[in-house]
Scaffold this active site. Structure first.
Site, PDB file in Angstrom:
ATOM      1  CD  GLU A 121      48.100 -68.911 -21.416  1.00  0.00           C
ATOM      2  OE1 GLU A 121      49.129 -68.200 -21.251  1.00  0.00           O
ATOM      3  OE2 GLU A 121      46.999 -68.431 -21.717  1.00  0.00           O
ATOM      4  CG  ASN A 175      43.678 -65.382 -20.740  1.00  0.00           C
ATOM      5  OD1 ASN A 175      44.756 -65.895 -20.446  1.00  0.00           O
ATOM      6  ND2 ASN A 175      42.628 -66.102 -21.100  1.00  0.00           N
ATOM      7  CG  ASP A 210      44.377 -66.882 -24.448  1.00  0.00           C
ATOM      8  OD1 ASP A 210      45.075 -66.716 -23.426  1.00  0.00           O
ATOM      9  OD2 ASP A 210      43.845 -67.974 -24.703  1.00  0.00           O
TER      10      ASP A 210
END
Length: 285
Positions: free
Chosen positions: A12, A142, A192
């Site tokens: 991430e 997100n 996401d």
């Protein structure tokens, strides 16, 4: 499209550092920060001893890093990190998640339950030493990103399947109420991480969707890039001309059969595109 780096559990927070010409990203559950050159080589890594998820650049040697306990001033040269602001240190069940620096230099960061507990998270804005809560009752924050002009912020609560937009004033503060921007409920996709390009289009990685999608400012779908992994997590622009798209991914929760079918799960992908990104802004402390 090329894959590189370790097979992260939950890759991430990709960040292109303009002064170092290097890519940084995280493996959240391992609390690990990873860095490579533009092509995925010369890998380095640092461990924080707690989940870590997102960063902004302060100067050539320092990053503002979001970890489970707070925002940290991290020196890449010495490896020393100093606390800047506590982040829900009174709530042991949460950790940081998606975050990005806005065009005004403020750092937006989301929190969530460590086991994705419903509505346990929030979104905060850190600016010039002040941490302010912007939204609460969020499950998985997100898609935090910003328009090229700095007049719009975007974010999502992934299980809700809607990417929201929020108007910003000239100082980068949100004004009015957020409004739906991209609704994926009918498509069955889960948004996401996201990033905007220089034309104001939003690129979104879709969890369990095997794809990265570019959306126009009017919310229409512009193009789809099929990914070789089911769980791409977040895109970021980088490279000397900001025409390289880096996309992190996750292997967490995948079965042995899944991992055999997608051996690159958890790696980071390098994709050359025909549009420029927006330079990452220096983060205000």
């Amino acid at each position: 499209m090329e894959a590189f780096g370790p097979n992260c559990k939950l890759g991430e927070g990709p960040l292109w550092h303009p002064l170092r010409s290097r890519l940084f990203w995280f493996d959240i559950p391992k609390g690990r920060l990873i860095s490579t050159n533009p092509f995925g080589g010369q890998q380095r890594g640092w461990s924080f001893g707690e989940p870590a998820s997102a960063a902004g650049w302060i100067d050539e040697d320092r990053l503002l890093v979001a970890t489970a306990s707070g925002l940290q001033d991290f020196n890449l040269t010495t490896g020393v990190w100093e606390p800047v602001a506590a982040l829900e240190d009174d709530e042991p069940l949460t950790r940081s998640n998606d975050g990005r620096c806005g065009p005004d230099g403020s750092f937006w960061i989301g929190t969530m339950g460590s086991k994705s507990e419903s509505e346990l998270g929030s979104i905060y804005r850190f600016n010039n030493g002040q941490l302010n809560k912007l939204a609460s009752h969020i499950t998985v924050p997100n898609s935090i990103c910003f328009s090229p002009k700095g007049d719009l912020a975007y974010f999502t609560d992934t299980p809700g399947q809607v990417i929201w937009k929020w108007e910003l004033d000239s100082d980068g503060n949100p004004v009015g109420e957020k409004v739906p921007h991209i609704d994926l409920r009918d498509d069955g996709h889960f948004p996401d991480g996201s990033v905007c390009d220089a034309e104001g289009y939003l690129w979104n990685a879709q969890w369990d969707g095997w794809r990265l999608v570019r959306y126009a400012p009017d919310s229409s779908q512009d193009r789809v890039i099929e990914m070789p992994v089911s769980r791409p997590t977040c895109p970021a622009f980088g490279g000397t001309d900001l025409r390289t798209l880096y996309v992190t991914s996750a292997s967490v929760g995948l079965s042995d059969e899944d991992l055999e079918a997608q051996p690159q799960a958890g790696q980071t992908f390098r994709i050359e595109v025909d549009v420029e990104g927006i330079p990452e802004t220096k983060t205000n402390l």
